[in-house]
Design a protein around this motif. Sequence first.
Motif, PDB file in Angstrom:
ATOM      1  N   VAL A  62     -15.048  -3.563   5.343  1.00  0.00           N
ATOM      2  CA  VAL A  62     -14.063  -4.522   5.845  1.00  0.00           C
ATOM      3  C   VAL A  62     -12.659  -3.939   5.871  1.00  0.00           C
ATOM      4  O   VAL A  62     -11.792  -4.434   6.594  1.00  0.00           O
ATOM      5  N   GLY A  66      -9.972  -3.983   9.184  1.00  0.00           N
ATOM      6  CA  GLY A  66      -8.700  -4.561   8.780  1.00  0.00           C
ATOM      7  C   GLY A  66      -7.549  -3.627   9.104  1.00  0.00           C
ATOM      8  O   GLY A  66      -6.479  -4.072   9.553  1.00  0.00           O
ATOM      9  N   TRP A  67      -7.740  -2.339   8.907  1.00  0.00           N
ATOM     10  CA  TRP A  67      -6.725  -1.337   9.241  1.00  0.00           C
ATOM     11  C   TRP A  67      -6.439  -1.350  10.736  1.00  0.00           C
ATOM     12  O   TRP A  67      -5.279  -1.298  11.166  1.00  0.00           O
ATOM     13  N   PHE A  70      -4.754  -5.150  11.529  1.00  0.00           N
ATOM     14  CA  PHE A  70      -3.530  -5.598  10.868  1.00  0.00           C
ATOM     15  C   PHE A  70      -2.533  -4.491  10.575  1.00  0.00           C
ATOM     16  O   PHE A  70      -1.434  -4.762  10.089  1.00  0.00           O
ATOM     17  N   ILE A  75      -2.965  -3.056   4.902  1.00  0.00           N
ATOM     18  CA  ILE A  75      -4.220  -2.474   4.409  1.00  0.00           C
ATOM     19  C   ILE A  75      -3.953  -1.438   3.332  1.00  0.00           C
ATOM     20  O   ILE A  75      -4.753  -1.278   2.405  1.00  0.00           O
ATOM     21  N   THR A  78      -3.534  -3.424   0.248  1.00  0.00           N
ATOM     22  CA  THR A  78      -4.818  -4.011  -0.109  1.00  0.00           C
ATOM     23  C   THR A  78      -5.790  -2.964  -0.633  1.00  0.00           C
ATOM     24  O   THR A  78      -6.522  -3.204  -1.597  1.00  0.00           O
ATOM     25  N   GLY A 128      -8.787  -7.504  -1.151  1.00  0.00           N
ATOM     26  CA  GLY A 128      -9.734  -7.200  -0.079  1.00  0.00           C
ATOM     27  C   GLY A 128     -10.867  -8.200   0.022  1.00  0.00           C
ATOM     28  O   GLY A 128     -10.714  -9.394  -0.254  1.00  0.00           O
ATOM     29  N   ILE A 132      -9.934 -10.330   3.626  1.00  0.00           N
ATOM     30  CA  ILE A 132      -9.841  -9.613   4.911  1.00  0.00           C
ATOM     31  C   ILE A 132     -10.770 -10.247   5.935  1.00  0.00           C
ATOM     32  O   ILE A 132     -10.407 -10.397   7.113  1.00  0.00           O
ATOM     33  N   ARG A 135      -9.096 -13.277   7.261  1.00  0.00           N
ATOM     34  CA  ARG A 135      -8.003 -12.926   8.165  1.00  0.00           C
ATOM     35  C   ARG A 135      -8.533 -12.482   9.527  1.00  0.00           C
ATOM     36  O   ARG A 135      -7.963 -12.811  10.574  1.00  0.00           O
ATOM     37  N   LEU A 136      -9.621 -11.726   9.523  1.00  0.00           N
ATOM     38  CA  LEU A 136     -10.218 -11.275  10.778  1.00  0.00           C
ATOM     39  C   LEU A 136     -10.764 -12.448  11.582  1.00  0.00           C
ATOM     40  O   LEU A 136     -10.588 -12.520  12.809  1.00  0.00           O
TER      41      LEU A 136
END
Length: 281
Positions: A62, A66-67, A70, A75, A78, A128, A132, A135-136
């Motif tokens: 994840v 996420g990188w 966002f 990240i 995180t 994390g 994440i 958020r995704l």
Amino acid sequence: MWEKVWKWLAIFVGAFIYSIGLNAFLVANHLAEGGFVGISILLLYKLGWPLGLTFLILNIPVLIPGWLVFGHEFILKTTLGVIAVSLFSSLTSHFQVPTHDPLLAALYAGVVTGLGLGLIFRTGATTGGSDIIARLIQHFFRFRMGRTLFAIDVVVIGLVAVVIGRETAMYSLVALFVASRVVDFVLEGVQSGRALTIISDEHEAIVQAIHEKLERGTTLLNASGGYTGDQKQVVYCVVPRTEVPRVQSIVAAVDPRAFVVVSSVHEVLGEGFTYKDPSSA
């Protein structure tokens, strides 16, 4: 510069405190957690997999998307939070505080893990995992983060009920609830208060009384009645919780028919709360 150093240091301090809560109170008393940590704890109980390493491995899939979505700053913090939790979870695995009262263990676990998470969240980082994912999902599907996080925790606690037992799941829910309240306290700070919105034709007298008797500032807002269209001035005032009854008494003495709304304010910054006049020192 020192502010940045403090933020990075706070991530490690928060991760250490969180790990103490996990090992000393949750794992030591065979309780569980939500999210990826909860899955890691289940795998520890059933397969003997080390908590810290399992948590790190679960987060890798994840962290990469996420990188990409966002950016590196979020990240990076995180990832540091994930690595710190993984590291300290391994280093503190021998910290055990077993008790014959699982409710007491759940309460202490909630307080300690909540304090650690709160410190991490204050820096803008997370641990994390489900955060994440939430958020995704919010980014791509516009689904609220809170609901996603709640759904993930429900699934994990459901697994705990099936794999370990319903009683363990219920005590784990207590720990989750307490932790969430402590996180809120750490994020919102101790400088909480109440905001009063006062609608009265005697607004001038009310303002003067608040200034003289409480030495608190007020703000006048221009407004109009929705039904009558009459122009009014609304008094807005923020005070500590302990001073709310005094404001209500002042308003009632000036205008018993005044319309007063009291709202919670999670954090108050500035003069009268956090700001100190250097000239008065």
